[in-house]
Design a protein around this motif. Sequence first.
Motif, PDB file in Angstrom:
ATOM      1  N   GLU A  63      13.817 -64.793   8.732  1.00 19.55           N
ATOM      2  CA  GLU A  63      14.920 -64.957   7.777  1.00 19.55           C
ATOM      3  C   GLU A  63      16.265 -64.752   8.466  1.00 19.55           C
ATOM      4  OE1 GLU A  63      14.489 -63.031   3.847  1.00 19.55           O
ATOM      5  OE2 GLU A  63      12.407 -62.682   4.443  1.00 19.55           O
ATOM      6  N   HIS A  66      17.068 -67.809  10.488  1.00 12.27           N
ATOM      7  CA  HIS A  66      17.545 -68.875   9.593  1.00 12.27           C
ATOM      8  C   HIS A  66      19.032 -68.678   9.290  1.00 12.27           C
ATOM      9  CE1 HIS A  66      17.704 -71.844   6.447  1.00 12.27           C
ATOM     10  NE2 HIS A  66      18.096 -70.921   5.573  1.00 12.27           N
ATOM     11  N   ASP A  69      20.964 -69.729  12.260  1.00 11.34           N
ATOM     12  CA  ASP A  69      20.986 -71.201  12.333  1.00 11.34           C
ATOM     13  C   ASP A  69      22.065 -71.772  11.414  1.00 11.34           C
ATOM     14  OD1 ASP A  69      18.842 -71.164  14.108  1.00 11.34           O
ATOM     15  OD2 ASP A  69      17.340 -71.604  12.549  1.00 11.34           O
TER      16      ASP A  69
END
Length: 140
Positions: A63, A66, A69
């Motif tokens: 998580e 992410h 990202d």
Amino acid sequence: IGPGRIQLTRDYIQYAKSHPPNEGGQGSGIKCVRVHIHRFLHADLQQTPNIRDLVCTAQSIEELEHAVDLMEDIHKNAGHVVEDEQKSWYVRHRIVGEDGLTERERRYRQDSIMTCEEPEDDTAICVAAMFGNDDDGGDY
């Protein structure tokens, strides 16, 4: 110029994967990783509350990756230049002033300074008087 905030964060995540903070007696788990990532990306997270919320509530490394990202996509779309990054929360306590001290060191020194004035010889009090009347005929 060193790596940018995103690269620093990715490097830290790799270290966290290699050396999980919940092993070896540390016991802080993902919370420790979240705190560090929040500090590394502090300047960015101030501008992106949705990603900040993802970092603050992440329950896994994946998580957090992410969230990084998403932040990297924002950097790319905005034409972010690593060389233009300014120091942020994570290092602000290390900024050295003209006196060569950090703010923390300056406060410590200021709080720990004790002044002592030597009394004139004719007004000095016998050390024994610190414990009571020195005229009582005691051992002192």
